[in-house]
Design a protein around this motif. Structure first.
Motif, mmCIF file in Angstrom:
data_model
loop_
_atom_site.group_PDB
_atom_site.id
_atom_site.type_symbol
_atom_site.label_atom_id
_atom_site.label_comp_id
_atom_site.label_asym_id
_atom_site.label_seq_id
_atom_site.Cartn_x
_atom_site.Cartn_y
_atom_site.Cartn_z
ATOM 1 N N GLY A 1 2.903 3.195 4.876
ATOM 2 C CA GLY A 1 2.943 4.692 4.884
ATOM 3 C C GLY A 1 1.943 5.151 5.682
ATOM 4 O O GLY A 1 1.012 4.350 6.344
ATOM 5 N N ALA A 2 2.327 6.496 5.860
ATOM 6 C CA ALA A 2 1.324 7.170 6.855
ATOM 7 C C ALA A 2 -0.141 7.098 6.365
ATOM 8 O O ALA A 2 -1.157 6.948 7.201
ATOM 9 C CB ALA A 2 1.470 8.694 6.999
ATOM 10 N N SER A 3 -0.410 7.088 5.195
ATOM 11 C CA SER A 3 -1.608 7.193 4.488
ATOM 12 C C SER A 3 -2.348 5.796 4.093
ATOM 13 O O SER A 3 -3.347 5.383 3.811
ATOM 14 C CB SER A 3 -1.903 7.800 3.216
ATOM 15 O OG SER A 3 -0.931 7.365 2.149
ATOM 16 N N GLY A 4 -1.363 4.681 4.202
ATOM 17 C CA GLY A 4 -1.715 3.483 3.935
ATOM 18 C C GLY A 4 -1.606 3.306 2.632
ATOM 19 O O GLY A 4 -2.098 2.170 1.961
ATOM 20 N N GLN A 5 -1.313 4.049 1.941
ATOM 21 C CA GLN A 5 -1.432 3.968 0.270
ATOM 22 C C GLN A 5 0.019 3.906 -0.339
ATOM 23 O O GLN A 5 -0.001 4.221 -1.604
ATOM 24 C CB GLN A 5 -2.197 4.876 -0.283
ATOM 25 C CG GLN A 5 -3.862 4.838 0.202
ATOM 26 C CD GLN A 5 -4.419 6.150 -0.390
ATOM 27 O OE1 GLN A 5 -4.227 6.770 -1.227
ATOM 28 N NE2 GLN A 5 -5.361 6.727 0.409
ATOM 29 N N ALA A 6 1.090 3.597 0.353
ATOM 30 C CA ALA A 6 2.469 3.611 -0.239
ATOM 31 C C ALA A 6 2.320 2.385 -1.136
ATOM 32 O O ALA A 6 1.677 1.432 -1.061
ATOM 33 C CB ALA A 6 3.609 3.126 0.952
#
Ligand SMILES: [Zn+2]
Length: 315
Positions: free
Chosen positions: A163-168
């Motif tokens: 994901g864009a935040s790296g937190q998917a």
């Protein structure tokens, strides 16, 4: 602690990894060799705040000290599976709520104490990576790590979605029971308030269950004669089913693979979960659900793979 076997093929021998899985209740450490075989393994209770880093370093020193000189020379690096938000590039814990750490270097102090390169990964990414690889790296899969909390990584076209935040993948904090128990994240009724080990044990205690029960394995063993244990387990199954179906509705994974300590419940988990998902699926396709053989060792083995990959000695 077991003595390392003497390598037969060469003086140098295959690379070994010093691996740590920093969990909510214990820090597990091991020296891991080829074929995910642990040459030595130990654990300590998890302390919060900076002392946890001292505990990891001391565990590492003890594990290394127990090796033969030859095996010690084969240890190529250190891998740490760490909870919360992690900057993998700098090896820093950005925020680990349960450990009460904020902006705390993890890799640097361990590298100094242990004299080895240290790579740090988010614990779910490490565990899911090991489970996924062990399952033959299916191109489309949801890998769930069921432990103190609940988390998941979804693989699409052979790659993990970060994901864009790296937190998917924060499946544990998907709300499935609005108004339900308060979660560590501040919301109510998240999947892990019902299906995480901590949530299940708290729920059982709240309902007036046997105070002697301190682990999920004991809880599961009572489900055939203890109505409160059966209720808590059933609520956990429902929360997981709804969480997996939500991911299924969006991403339609080809298979769901379950690992982590709670997945060691085996058939007590798998069969009711399959049934519950089918009952509640609506138009969403229910993929096959399988158990990983790695169980609670997934994080540790993922950390070992990380150590070898980051030092260029992995497979
Ligand atoms: Zn939550």
């Amino acid at each position: 602690m077991s003595q390392a076997p003497q390598p037969r093929e060469s003086v140098a021998g295959p690379a070994l990894a010093l691996a740590f899985d920093v969990g909510g209740t214990s820090v597990r450490g091991a020296v891991v060799g080829a074929g995910d075989v642990a040459l030595a393994e130990s654990r300590v209770a998890t302390r919060t705040g900076p002392p946890v880093l001292d505990d990891i370093a001391q565990l590492g020193e003890e594990l290394l000290a127990g090796l033969s000189t030859m095996a010690r020379a084969q240890v190529a690096g250190v891998g740490v599976a760490f909870p919360g938000l992690v900057d993998t590039r700098t090896g820093t814990s950005l925020k680990a709520v349960n450990l009460r750490l904020v902006d705390t270097p993890v890799a640097a102090p361990l590298a100094e104490r242990l004299g080895l390169p240290v790579a740090v990964s988010h614990d779910t990414a490490a565990a899911a990576g090991a489970i996924w690889a062990d399952a033959g790296s299916p191109a489309s899969a949801l890998v769930a790590v069921l432990g103190t909390g609940v988390a998941a990584v979804t693989y699409v076209e052979g790659r993990p979605i970060v994901g864009a935040s790296g937190q998917a993948g924060e499946l544990g904090h998907l709300v499935v029971d609005p108004g339900g128990p308060l979660c560590t994240c501040g919301l109510r009724g998240c999947v892990e308030t019902r299906a995480g080990a901590r949530g299940m044990l708290e729920r059982y205690a709240t309902l007036g269950g046997d105070p002697a029960i301190t682990g999920v394995a004991e809880l599961v063993a009572r489900t055939d004669h203890d109505p409160l244990a059966a209720q808590v387990w059933s609520e956990a199954i429902t929360a997981l089913a709804d969480g997996f179906l939500a991911v299924g509705a969006l991403l339609a994974p080809g298979v769901i693979i379950l690992g982590g300590g709670v997945a060691e419940a085996g058939g007590h988990l798998l069969e009711p979960l399959r049934d519950r998902m089918s009952e509640r699926a609506g138009v969403t396709a229910v993929p096959p659900v399988r158990l990983s053989s790695l169980g609670a060792r997934a994080g540790l083995l993922g950390a070992a793979r990380l150590a070898l990959a980051s030092t260029g000695t992995g497979a």
